[in-house]
Design a protein around this motif. Sequence first.
Motif, PDB file in Angstrom:
ATOM      1  N   ILE A 281      -0.513   9.464  -1.837  1.00 40.86           N
ATOM      2  CA  ILE A 281      -1.366   8.212  -1.635  1.00 40.86           C
ATOM      3  C   ILE A 281      -1.919   7.979  -0.218  1.00 40.86           C
ATOM      4  CG2 ILE A 281      -1.312   5.558  -1.550  1.00 40.86           C
ATOM      5  CD1 ILE A 281       1.281   5.744  -3.566  1.00 40.86           C
ATOM      6  N   ALA A 282      -1.065   8.534   0.733  1.00 39.29           N
ATOM      7  CA  ALA A 282      -1.533   8.427   2.082  1.00 39.29           C
ATOM      8  C   ALA A 282      -2.746   9.571   2.483  1.00 39.29           C
ATOM      9  CB  ALA A 282      -0.506   8.821   3.182  1.00 39.29           C
ATOM     10  N   ARG A 283      -2.497  10.691   1.830  1.00 36.27           N
ATOM     11  CA  ARG A 283      -3.841  11.733   1.990  1.00 36.27           C
ATOM     12  C   ARG A 283      -5.044  11.144   1.146  1.00 36.27           C
ATOM     13  NH1 ARG A 283       0.330  15.555   0.648  1.00 36.27           N
ATOM     14  NH2 ARG A 283      -0.310  15.474  -1.467  1.00 36.27           N
ATOM     15  N   THR A 284      -5.001  10.509   0.020  1.00 30.73           N
ATOM     16  CA  THR A 284      -5.973   9.975  -0.610  1.00 30.73           C
ATOM     17  C   THR A 284      -6.658   9.093  -0.087  1.00 30.73           C
ATOM     18  OG1 THR A 284      -4.804  10.631  -2.724  1.00 30.73           O
ATOM     19  CG2 THR A 284      -6.411   9.006  -2.909  1.00 30.73           C
ATOM     20  N   LEU A 285      -6.067   8.136   0.629  1.00 26.06           N
ATOM     21  CA  LEU A 285      -6.530   6.954   1.560  1.00 26.06           C
ATOM     22  C   LEU A 285      -6.748   7.305   2.947  1.00 26.06           C
ATOM     23  CD1 LEU A 285      -4.297   4.173   0.182  1.00 26.06           C
ATOM     24  CD2 LEU A 285      -6.409   4.668  -0.591  1.00 26.06           C
ATOM     25  N   GLY A 286      -6.625   8.671   3.351  1.00 23.05           N
ATOM     26  CA  GLY A 286      -6.899   9.116   4.527  1.00 23.05           C
ATOM     27  C   GLY A 286      -6.115   8.436   5.776  1.00 23.05           C
ATOM     28  N   VAL A 287      -4.628   7.806   5.275  1.00 29.80           N
ATOM     29  CA  VAL A 287      -4.011   7.151   6.497  1.00 29.80           C
ATOM     30  C   VAL A 287      -2.829   8.069   6.560  1.00 29.80           C
ATOM     31  CG1 VAL A 287      -4.821   5.105   5.978  1.00 29.80           C
ATOM     32  CG2 VAL A 287      -3.139   5.723   4.836  1.00 29.80           C
ATOM     33  N   ARG A 288      -2.149   7.646   7.638  1.00 24.50           N
ATOM     34  CA  ARG A 288      -0.741   8.129   7.834  1.00 24.50           C
ATOM     35  C   ARG A 288       0.148   7.658   6.925  1.00 24.50           C
ATOM     36  NH1 ARG A 288       0.703   8.547  13.965  1.00 24.50           N
ATOM     37  NH2 ARG A 288       2.482   9.397  12.916  1.00 24.50           N
ATOM     38  N   VAL A 289       1.193   8.156   6.542  1.00 19.47           N
ATOM     39  CA  VAL A 289       2.215   7.345   5.735  1.00 19.47           C
ATOM     40  C   VAL A 289       2.730   6.147   6.326  1.00 19.47           C
ATOM     41  CG1 VAL A 289       4.661   7.877   4.576  1.00 19.47           C
ATOM     42  CG2 VAL A 289       2.896   9.579   4.443  1.00 19.47           C
ATOM     43  N   CYS A 290       3.022   6.316   7.594  1.00 19.26           N
ATOM     44  CA  CYS A 290       3.743   4.972   8.163  1.00 19.26           C
ATOM     45  C   CYS A 290       2.565   3.695   7.898  1.00 19.26           C
ATOM     46  CB  CYS A 290       3.944   5.311   9.843  1.00 19.26           C
ATOM     47  SG  CYS A 290       2.450   5.565  10.783  1.00 19.26           S
ATOM     48  N   ALA A 291       1.229   3.963   7.946  1.00 19.64           N
ATOM     49  CA  ALA A 291       0.479   2.926   7.685  1.00 19.64           C
ATOM     50  C   ALA A 291       0.488   2.271   6.036  1.00 19.64           C
ATOM     51  CB  ALA A 291      -1.075   3.456   7.545  1.00 19.64           C
TER      52      ALA A 291
ATOM     53  N   LEU B 102       3.721   1.646   5.014  1.00 22.94           N
ATOM     54  CA  LEU B 102       5.069   1.241   4.990  1.00 22.94           C
ATOM     55  C   LEU B 102       5.148  -0.090   5.990  1.00 22.94           C
ATOM     56  CD1 LEU B 102       7.192   4.562   5.622  1.00 22.94           C
ATOM     57  CD2 LEU B 102       6.560   3.134   3.327  1.00 22.94           C
ATOM     58  N   VAL B 103       6.042  -1.104   5.549  1.00 18.18           N
ATOM     59  CA  VAL B 103       6.295  -2.327   6.234  1.00 18.18           C
ATOM     60  C   VAL B 103       7.228  -1.883   7.506  1.00 18.18           C
ATOM     61  CG1 VAL B 103       7.234  -4.599   6.167  1.00 18.18           C
ATOM     62  CG2 VAL B 103       5.536  -3.757   4.205  1.00 18.18           C
TER      63      VAL B 103
ATOM     64  N   LYS C   3       9.463  -6.656   0.520  1.00 17.23           N
ATOM     65  CA  LYS C   3       8.055  -5.990   0.597  1.00 17.23           C
ATOM     66  C   LYS C   3       8.504  -4.995   1.382  1.00 17.23           C
ATOM     67  CE  LYS C   3       3.650  -6.442   2.024  1.00 17.23           C
ATOM     68  NZ  LYS C   3       2.301  -7.327   2.695  1.00 17.23           N
ATOM     69  N   LEU C   4       8.174  -3.795   0.778  1.00 17.46           N
ATOM     70  CA  LEU C   4       8.581  -2.391   1.536  1.00 17.46           C
ATOM     71  C   LEU C   4       7.210  -1.457   1.807  1.00 17.46           C
ATOM     72  CD1 LEU C   4      11.672  -1.099  -0.768  1.00 17.46           C
ATOM     73  CD2 LEU C   4      11.715  -2.448   1.572  1.00 17.46           C
ATOM     74  N   ASN C   5       6.050  -1.975   1.028  1.00 19.43           N
ATOM     75  CA  ASN C   5       4.991  -1.143   1.311  1.00 19.43           C
ATOM     76  C   ASN C   5       3.819  -2.057   1.327  1.00 19.43           C
ATOM     77  OD1 ASN C   5       3.235  -1.277  -1.145  1.00 19.43           O
ATOM     78  ND2 ASN C   5       5.052  -0.675  -2.221  1.00 19.43           N
ATOM     79  N   ARG C   6       2.892  -1.265   2.026  1.00 24.81           N
ATOM     80  CA  ARG C   6       1.366  -1.951   2.258  1.00 24.81           C
ATOM     81  C   ARG C   6       0.252  -1.345   1.477  1.00 24.81           C
ATOM     82  NH1 ARG C   6      -1.089  -1.170   6.800  1.00 24.81           N
ATOM     83  NH2 ARG C   6      -2.057  -3.202   6.676  1.00 24.81           N
ATOM     84  N   ILE C   7       0.685  -0.908   0.478  1.00 23.09           N
ATOM     85  CA  ILE C   7      -0.336  -0.097  -0.508  1.00 23.09           C
ATOM     86  C   ILE C   7      -1.767  -1.083  -0.568  1.00 23.09           C
ATOM     87  CG2 ILE C   7      -0.978   1.091  -2.811  1.00 23.09           C
ATOM     88  CD1 ILE C   7       2.066   2.285  -2.328  1.00 23.09           C
TER      89      ILE C   7
END
Length: 67
Positions: free
Chosen positions: A52-62, A64-65, A5-9
């Motif tokens: 994806i991060a911009r679209t969801l209004g979060v930082r990229v690190c949010a 990632l696992v 598991k690498l991402n938290r999308i």
Amino acid sequence: MAEEKLNRIKEVLREQGRTNKWLAAQLGKTEVTVSRWCRNVQQPDLETLYRIARTLGVRVCALLVEE
């Protein structure tokens, strides 16, 4: 061997009450592609991860696992 598991999308979408279908429409991607990301079968490229991060209004690190 289990998929790593690498991402938290998926989790971020769930937290925001959004769907794979919604994200796919926002990014101009197929629902199948977004589903693969959410299941960690496939990973988005770095540019797409930033979109994806911009679209969801979060930082990229949010998205990632952390190890």
